[in-house]
Design an enzyme around this catalytic site. Structure first.
Site, mmCIF file in Angstrom:
data_model
loop_
_atom_site.group_PDB
_atom_site.id
_atom_site.type_symbol
_atom_site.label_atom_id
_atom_site.label_comp_id
_atom_site.label_asym_id
_atom_site.label_seq_id
_atom_site.Cartn_x
_atom_site.Cartn_y
_atom_site.Cartn_z
ATOM 1 N N LYS A 293 0.398 -1.333 -0.022
ATOM 2 C CA LYS A 293 -0.170 -0.228 0.122
ATOM 3 C C LYS A 293 0.973 1.290 0.007
ATOM 4 C CE LYS A 293 -4.253 -0.150 1.725
ATOM 5 N NZ LYS A 293 -5.772 0.280 2.734
ATOM 6 N N GLU A 379 -19.968 -7.744 7.861
ATOM 7 C CA GLU A 379 -21.360 -7.053 8.530
ATOM 8 C C GLU A 379 -22.619 -8.307 9.779
ATOM 9 O OE1 GLU A 379 -19.905 -5.917 6.312
ATOM 10 O OE2 GLU A 379 -19.247 -3.794 6.663
ATOM 11 N N ARG A 407 -26.006 -5.099 4.793
ATOM 12 C CA ARG A 407 -25.409 -6.042 5.071
ATOM 13 C C ARG A 407 -25.599 -7.157 5.921
ATOM 14 N NH1 ARG A 407 -20.347 -7.328 1.890
ATOM 15 N NH2 ARG A 407 -21.225 -6.330 0.341
HETATM 16 C C1 LIG Z 1 -19.214 -4.173 3.004
HETATM 17 C C2 LIG Z 1 -18.067 -2.942 3.306
HETATM 18 N N1 LIG Z 1 -17.588 -2.610 4.538
HETATM 19 C C3 LIG Z 1 -16.676 -2.151 5.018
HETATM 20 C C4 LIG Z 1 -16.259 -1.045 3.561
HETATM 21 C C5 LIG Z 1 -15.395 -0.049 4.075
HETATM 22 N N2 LIG Z 1 -13.554 -1.241 3.937
HETATM 23 C C6 LIG Z 1 -13.215 0.192 2.022
HETATM 24 S S1 LIG Z 1 -11.408 -0.079 1.310
HETATM 25 C C7 LIG Z 1 -11.805 -1.249 3.165
HETATM 26 C C8 LIG Z 1 -10.461 -2.021 2.943
HETATM 27 C C9 LIG Z 1 -10.336 -3.591 1.926
HETATM 28 O O1 LIG Z 1 -9.906 -3.961 2.342
HETATM 29 P P1 LIG Z 1 -8.265 -4.381 1.348
HETATM 30 O O2 LIG Z 1 -9.494 -4.943 0.527
HETATM 31 O O3 LIG Z 1 -7.457 -5.252 1.601
HETATM 32 O O4 LIG Z 1 -7.817 -3.744 0.009
HETATM 33 P P2 LIG Z 1 -6.815 -2.713 0.123
HETATM 34 O O5 LIG Z 1 -7.217 -1.155 0.675
HETATM 35 O O6 LIG Z 1 -5.799 -3.213 1.033
HETATM 36 O O7 LIG Z 1 -6.033 -2.212 -1.513
HETATM 37 C C10 LIG Z 1 -12.738 -0.923 3.811
HETATM 38 C C11 LIG Z 1 -12.617 -2.347 5.248
HETATM 39 C C12 LIG Z 1 -16.772 -1.626 2.390
HETATM 40 N N3 LIG Z 1 -16.562 -1.189 1.648
HETATM 41 N N4 LIG Z 1 -17.449 -2.860 2.345
#
Ligand SMILES: Cc1ncc(C[n+]2csc(CCOP(=O)(O)OP(=O)(O)O)c2C)c(N)n1
Length: 629
Positions: A293, A379, A407
């Site tokens: 990241k 969730e 969700r």
């Molecule tokens: C259902 C849901 N819950 C929470 C989120 C908030 N959210 C957006 S990005 C993220 C982290 C995602 O992590 P990852 O898949 O590892 O992607 P990265 O940002 O590390 O590339 C979260 C928790 C979301 N988008 N959807």
């Protein structure tokens, strides 16, 4: 020699640095580039991402991590004929820039500008709309099955992060896909981060996979696959070689996928070569890539959380702390209350589905680590886990965004409400959220919550009331939701832990002819409008139970009843008022003000609210129009 991104960070930026990138308006042009040019393109693309996000705000760390992946995917796959589904989609800026939206990045997430997430309506290259996580494998599987059914030879790819991979839905899709004979490629983009550090057994497993014996074995395997084995030979021997060499078999192989990797997701040559080979393979494939990241921008590499979704900043200086502390947001008011309440109520436990920072829970997580649970992007599980805690006489507080509780709706009804368990929902981002747009708006929660028996639903008009409502919820002994908006909280929160009388509203201004019944943050503009109209205004506080006595009194004493809420009119708090009037047998002219029956997209929240008439002028205008009739 400094990279372009480093030059940008050193304020040496000159627009000529995007020379090659500016020639790419379509991935077909990218596919014509040679190896050296592709490397140059990656460098320019990374600098462009930093430059444009610094100007508009938006997601940064994740996008710096997908530069090489986006190039490699568009190089190897025949997009848009081949389908790429990006999970969450917050990491698609490189993809957007390469698919004809380079200039449109200047208006990213702004009113009328492009979305910060993939949109089918925005581009043929955005094959599936995402923003809520962990949907990509299901969607790509559907596309792969459709391709097979229609006899089309296209490839379907899901790109999913290690955070998103932890959600139940991703595993439901893996379970389904692994037993199917379809050409589906799942790429796990493992950067060992969710928004905050990822949690759970899968995270531990992936960490083990990346280190230790499995990593070296796997790396040797993929090197071998790449260097020694010809493509057709590889195809023939995939079963023995890839599976055999990466033993002990990975979790993903147990699901029926061919596991390939881990490989370095910033090594463009390896990525392209590996994807080229995989593209020819049949059946479910799983490629594990490792990225970082914030890659290439030192500040984001060092603090990927701060640069996950920054506002505008100067790349040379990085994000600056404001000189004076900004007004606390409702999330911070919640976070402070949580610490105070936990100190007073030993049974309190707090849960977040992977949103520690956004929900204002950093301080609580440090002060009460034993009573803090980040359950991952899960969730549904968060809600039922809280129900289990509540069964044992604890007082769980689930901090969750309104849009993400969608969700967990069945869990709320089936596991919490039917059993009348004392679970508190701290519902953040109620109403319009701004830059994230329609996928993230909390526009439906009053409707979906107020129809559930046993549930108390509150909406604070200011910071102090937010605390009181949260306290009321925890002390209630039955399920309750406190729904507050994104952004700065009104007034001082104070430090009191006193509760409210359930179902009691308050009249804030006495006037004539018109009674405005305001819910939550709409009290402020409603009061201003009431002032201009010399109307009565009430802070309704409870969407459920509604203060029916006050509704009766105000209906009896006024010609027009007006309800105002930052929520869909349909099924919302105004509908609850109409139901109450019907039950009371009162016939009254009612004006329902709220969000219209369409999705409201991204943009500046104040402008958006004004565009749907939910500011003081809009309310006044709407009331005058009815009076004039
Ligand atoms: C259902 C849901 N819950 C929470 C989120 C908030 N959210 C957006 S990005 C993220 C982290 C995602 O992590 P990852 O898949 O590892 O992607 P990265 O940002 O590390 O590339 C979260 C928790 C979301 N988008 N959807």
């Amino acid at each position: 020699m400094a990279t372009l991104t480093e030059e940008l960070a050193d304020a040496d930026y000159n627009p000529a640095m995007f020379e090659l990138l500016k020639t790419i308006d379509d991935p077909a042009q990218l596919r014509a580039l040679d190896r050296r040019q592709l490397h140059r393109l990656a460098e320019e693309l990374r600098a462009f991402v930093l430059d444009s996000v610094a100007k508009t705000g938006g997601h940064l760390s994740s996008n710096l991590g997908t530069v090489e992946l986006a190039i490699a995917l568009h190089k190897v796959f025949e997009t848009p004929e081949d389908r790429i589904v990006w999970d969450v989609g917050h990491q698609t800026y490189p993809h957007k820039i390469l698919t004809g939206r380079r200039d449109a990045m200047a208006h990213l997430r702004m009113l009328g500008g492009i979305s910060g997430f993939p949109r089918r309506s925005e581009s043929a290259y955005d094959t599936f709309g995402t923003a809520h996580s962990s949907t990509s494998i299901s969607a790509a599987l559907g596309m792969a099955v459709a391709a097979k059914a229609k006899g089309e030879a296209r490839k379907c790819v899901a790109v999913i992060g290690d955070g998103a991979m932890s959600a139940g839905m991703a595993f439901e899709a893996m379970n389904n896909a692994g037993a199917m004979d379809v050409d589906l490629l799942v790429i796990l983009n493992d950067n060992e981060m969710s928004i905050s550090p990822p949690v759970g057994a899968l995270t531990n497993y992936l960490a083990r996979l990346l280190s230790g014996r499995m990593y070296s074995t796997a790396r040797r395997a993929s090197e071998h696959v790449l260097k020694r084995v010809g493509v057709w030979e590889l195809a023939r021997r995939t079963e023995e070689h890839v599976k055999g060499m990466v033993t002990p078999s990975t979790l993903f192989e147990e699901f029926g996928f061919n596991y390939i990797g881990p490989i370095d997701g910033h090594d463009l040559d390896t990525l392209i070569a590996t994807l080229t080979n995989i593209r020819k393979l049949k059946g479910p494939q799983f490629l594990h890539i490792v990225t970082r990241k914030g890659q290439g921008y030192k500040l984001a590499e060092e603090d990927p959380i701060a640069y996950h979704g920054p506002s505008k900043f100067d790349p040379a200086e990085g994000i600056k702390q404001p000189a004076a502390p900004a007004k606390p947001t409702y999330s911070q008011v919640f976070g402070d209350w949580l610490c105070d309440m936990a100190a007073a109520e030993p049974r309190l436990m707090a849960i977040t589905p992977a949103m520690r920072e956004g929900s204002g829970m950093v301080k609580y997580s440090e002060l009460f680590p034993g009573r803090y649970f980040d359950v991952g992007i899960a969730e549904q599980h968060a809600v039922t886990f809280a129900a289990g805690l509540a069964c044992e006489d604890l007082r769980p507080v689930v901090a969750i965004y309104s849009t993400f509780l969608q969700r967990g709706y069945d869990q709320l009804i089936h596991d919490v409400a039917i059993q009348n368990l004392p679970v508190t929902l701290a519902l953040d981002r109620g109403g319009l959220v701004g830059g994230d747009g329609a996928t993230h708006n909390g526009a439906f929660d009053f409707a979906y919550l107020r129809t559930v028996p046993n549930l108390t639903v509150m909406a604070p008009a200011d910071a102090a009331e937010c605390r009181r409502m949260l306290t009321t919820a925890v002390r209630l002994g039955s399920p309750a939701a406190v729904r507050y908006p994104r952004g700065a909280a009104l007034g001082e929160a104070g430090s009191a832990l006193d509760a409210l009388e359930v179902g009691r509203a308050e009249v804030r201004r006495r006037g004539r002819r018109v009674a405005i019944l305001a819910f939550g943050a709409m009290l402020k503009p409603a009061l201003e409008a009431a002032e201009a109209l010399d109307a009565t205004a009430a802070n309704m506080r409870f969407v459920k139970p509604l203060d029916r006595e006050l509704v009766r009194e105000l209906a009896a004493g006024h010609e027009l009843v007006v309800t105002v809420e930052e929520h869909q009119v349909m099924g919302g708090a105004g509908s609850a008022v109409c139901e109450a009037l019907a039950e009371l047998g009162l016939q009254k002219r009612v004006l329902l003000l709220g969000l219209p029956d369409r999705f409201i997209d991204h943009g500046d929240p104040a402008k958006l609210l004004s565009s749907v008439g939910l500011d003081a002028e809009g309310i006044e205008r709407a009331v005058r129009a009815v009076i004039a009739e």
